[in-house]
Design a protein around this motif. Structure first.
Motif, PDB file in Angstrom:
ATOM      1  N   PRO A  32      -3.946  22.108 -59.906  1.00 51.17           N
ATOM      2  CA  PRO A  32      -3.907  21.829 -58.466  1.00 51.17           C
ATOM      3  C   PRO A  32      -3.923  20.335 -58.130  1.00 51.17           C
ATOM      4  N   ILE A  33      -3.264  20.011 -57.052  1.00 49.75           N
ATOM      5  CA  ILE A  33      -3.447  18.713 -56.396  1.00 49.75           C
ATOM      6  C   ILE A  33      -4.105  19.055 -55.062  1.00 49.75           C
ATOM      7  N   VAL A  34      -5.252  18.443 -54.789  1.00 47.66           N
ATOM      8  CA  VAL A  34      -6.014  18.832 -53.607  1.00 47.66           C
ATOM      9  C   VAL A  34      -5.756  17.838 -52.466  1.00 47.66           C
ATOM     10  N   VAL A  35      -5.535  18.375 -51.278  1.00 48.72           N
ATOM     11  CA  VAL A  35      -5.427  17.549 -50.068  1.00 48.72           C
ATOM     12  C   VAL A  35      -6.504  18.040 -49.111  1.00 48.72           C
ATOM     13  N   VAL A  36      -7.359  17.141 -48.618  1.00 52.16           N
ATOM     14  CA  VAL A  36      -8.398  17.587 -47.677  1.00 52.16           C
ATOM     15  C   VAL A  36      -8.283  16.871 -46.339  1.00 52.16           C
ATOM     16  N   SER A  37      -8.653  17.618 -45.298  1.00 48.15           N
ATOM     17  CA  SER A  37      -8.795  17.037 -43.962  1.00 48.15           C
ATOM     18  C   SER A  37     -10.168  16.388 -43.860  1.00 48.15           C
ATOM     19  N   ALA A  38     -10.392  15.727 -42.756  1.00 49.29           N
ATOM     20  CA  ALA A  38     -11.732  15.263 -42.413  1.00 49.29           C
ATOM     21  C   ALA A  38     -12.590  16.487 -42.122  1.00 49.29           C
ATOM     22  N   MET A  39     -13.904  16.339 -42.242  1.00 47.37           N
ATOM     23  CA  MET A  39     -14.790  17.434 -41.861  1.00 47.37           C
ATOM     24  C   MET A  39     -14.532  17.770 -40.387  1.00 47.37           C
ATOM     25  N   ARG A  40     -14.698  19.045 -40.052  1.00 47.69           N
ATOM     26  CA  ARG A  40     -14.382  19.504 -38.693  1.00 47.69           C
ATOM     27  C   ARG A  40     -15.038  18.613 -37.633  1.00 47.69           C
TER      28      ARG A  40
END
Ligand code: ASP
Ligand code: MG
Length: 456
Positions: A32-40
Motif C-alpha cells: 500500500p501507499i497511504v494517503v491521509v487527510s487532516a483529522m476531522r
C-alpha cells in the motif's frame, strides 16, 4: 501496489487511527501507499484561525491554535510507541510554532490571501501524515513519511490548484521507487506546492484527488478511498432511508455523481484513475468487511435503468431574459464571461430563444454579477431551489426514460431541464420544498426491483 486513502473521519481520533492502521497492516502484502487527510474538522479550524488572525483577533486565533495542538497531542499520544513521545512533541512544536508565526504575521498584515490560506490549511495534512507514519511503525510496519509538497507540483491557483502532471508523475514515481519495497509510504492528501516550492492545495476535499494522482503516477492496481459510509448509494439515506448500496459504477457515472455526492468522492478524483484505467473502490473504515463500491471503466450490465437519484440542495437559479438574444450570436458568451470574471461556476444550463436559466451553488458574488447582466437583460433570481439528477449508463439505451421520470413526479413543478451530452444523466430543478417528495417518488419508480449483481 495499491493506494489507500483515509479521510478525516477515518483518522479523527486515537481509536479511529488505530482502526485504520490495522486495515493498512492487513493490506501490507498488496504494497500500500497511504494517503491521509487532516483529522476531522482540522482544516476548518485552521482556516477559521487564519480568518480571525487576519481580522485582528490575534489572541483568539492563537487560543484556537493551542486547542488544536492539545487535541492533536491527546489523540496521537496513544497511537505511537512510547519511545516516540519525545519525537511527537518535537514535531508538534515545530509545526505549531511555524503556524503561530504565520498567524502573527497575518494579524499584522490584516489580510488573508489565497496563498496564505493554503499555507495555513496545509498543517492539518502535514501533521496527520507525519504522525500516521509513526503510528504504523508502532505496529511494526515500516511507515515512511513523504512530504506531498515535494512531490505534487501544481500551478499557482492557490486554494484550487491543479497538478502539473508531467513533473508530478516523475517525482512521485521516483520517490516511491527509491524506497525499500517493504516500506509503506505515507503522504498527506490535499497539499502540494508550486514549481517554486510555495505550498498550495488542491481544493477542499482534495485528498481523494491526491490518492488518484498518486495511483496514476505509480500505475497502482487499485485506488481505495476509505470513508465513513458503505460506498455510493442509490440515493441519500437522509431522504431515502431504504437506499441501496451500488456495488459497481462506471467512471462516467461516477463523474456525474461526484458533483452531487461530493462528500463521498471529490469530483476531480475520477479523471487520473480513468485515464490509466485504474479501478477506484470506496470503502468504509468502520466496516472494512463491507465490499464498498467499485468504479471501473466498463459498466457492468445492469437491468435497472438508473444507478442513482442524486440531488443538490441550496441551489440558486438565475434567469436571464433578453429579446436581444433572438437571432443574435455571442449572447451566451457575454453571459458566461461575467460569471467567469466573478469566478462563479455555473452548474446547469437551459436555454430558449429569449432566455437562459442557469444554476449556481455559490451566490457570494451574485449581486455584482446581476449588476453587470442588467444593462442588457432582465434578470431574476430564485433562491431555495434544488437540482435532482438521475444517473445511469442505461438512460442512453432506453427510450421513454424522460416520460417515466416526469410521470413519477407529475405533481411536482419542474423547471430548467437539462440532459448532458453524455446522455447518462437527466437533471432538473425543483423548489427545495418539493425535493424530498420528488426524490422519494423517483427512487420508488426506479428501484423497487433491483438487479442483484449491481445493488444490495
Ligand atoms: N482536509 C482537507 C479538507 O478538509 C482535504 C480532505 O479532507 O480531503 O478539505
Ligand atoms: Mg472527503
Amino acid at each position: 501496489m495499491i493506494v489507500m486513502k483515509f479521510g478525516g473521519t477515518s483518522v479523527e481520533s486515537a481509536s479511529a487511527i488505530e482502526r485504520v492502521a490495522e486495515i493498512v497492516k492487513e493490506n501490507v502484502p498488496c504494497r500500500p501507499i497511504v494517503v491521509v487527510s487532516a483529522m476531522r474538522k482540522t482544516t476548518n479550524a485552521l482556516l477559521a484561525m487564519g480568518r480571525d488572525a487576519a481580522e485582528g483577533k490575534r489572541e483568539a486565533a492563537l487560543d484556537e491554535m493551542e486547542a488544536l495542538k492539545n487535541f492533536h497531542r491527546r489523540e496521537m499520544y496513544p497511537v505511537i510507541s512510547p519511545n516516540d513521545r519525545y519525537e511527537l512533541n518535537r514535531i508538534l512544536d515545530e509545526h505549531f510554532n511555524e503556524l503561530s508565526d504565520i498567524l502573527k504575521g497575518l494579524a499584522a498584515l490584516g489580510e488573508l490571501t489565497p496563498r496564505s490560506s493554503d499555507a495555513i490549511a496545509s498543517f492539518g495534512e502535514r501533521i496527520s501524515s507525519t504522525i500516521f507514519a509513526m503510528a504504523l511503525r508502532a505496529r511494526g510496519i515500516p511507515g515512511v513519511h513523504l512530504d506531498s509538497r515535494k512531490l505534487i507540483v501544481t500551478d499557482e491557483r492557490f486554494t484550487q490548484a491543479s497538478p502539473l502532471y508531467g513533473q508530478t508523475f516523475s517525482r512521485l514515481a521516483g520517490a516511491i521507487s527509491s524506497l525499500d519495497k517493504h516500506d509503506v509510504p505515507v503522504l498527506g492528501g490535499f497539499i502540494a506546492a508550486t514549481e517554486n516550492g510555495v505550498t498550495s492545495t488542491l481544493g477542499r476535499g482534495g485528498s481523494d484527488f491526491t490518492a488518484s494522482i498518486v495511483g496514476a503516477a505509480v500505475d497502482a492496481t487499485e485506488i481505495q478511498i476509505w470513508t465513513d459510509v458503505d460506498g455510493m448509494l442509490t440515493s441519500d439515506p437522509s431522504l431515502v432511508p431504504d437506499a441501496h448500496r451500488v456495488k459497481t459504477l462506471s467512471f462516467a457515472e461516477a463523474s456525474e455523481l461526484a458533483y452531487f455526492g461530493a462528500r463521498v468522492l471529490h469530483p476531480s478524483t475520477v479523471l487520473p484513475a480513468m485515464r490509466k484505467g485504474i479501478p477506484v473502490r470506496i470503502l468504509n473504515s468502520r466496516r472494512p468487511e463491507s465490499p464498498g463500491t467499485l468504479i471501473v471503466a466498463e459498466p457492468v450490465p445492469c437491468s435497472n435503468i438508473l444507478k442513482c437519484v442524486a440531488f443538490k440542495r441550496q441551489i440558486t437559479v438565475v434567469n436571464v431574459h433578453s429579446t436581444h438574444m433572438l437571432m443574435a450570436h455571442g449572447f451566451l458568451h457575454r453571459i458566461f464571461e461575467i460569471f467567469d470574471r466573478f469566478e462563479t461556476p455555473v452548474d446547469m444550463l437551459a436555454t430558449s430563444e429569449v432566455s437562459v436559466s442557469l444554476t449556481i451553488d455559490n451566490p457570494a458574488r451574485l449581486d455584482a454579477i446581476c449588476d453587470e447582466l442588467r444593462p442588457f437583460s432582465q434578470v431574476s433570481v430564485e433562491n431555495d431551489q434544488a437540482i435532482v439528477c438521475v444517473v445511469g449508463e442505461n438512460i442512453r439505451h432506453t427510450p421513454g426514460v424522460a416520460a417515466r421520470v416526469f410521470g413519477a413526479i407529475h405533481d411536482v413543478n419542474v423547471r430548467a431541464i437539462s440532459q448532458g451530452a453524455s446522455l447518462l444523466n437527466l437533471s432538473f430543478v425543483v423548489a427545495a420544498a418539493d425535493l424530498p417528495r420528488a426524490v422519494r417518488a423517483l427512487h420508488k419508480e426506479f428501484f423497487t426491483e433491483l438487479d442483484p449483481m449491481v445493488f444490495d
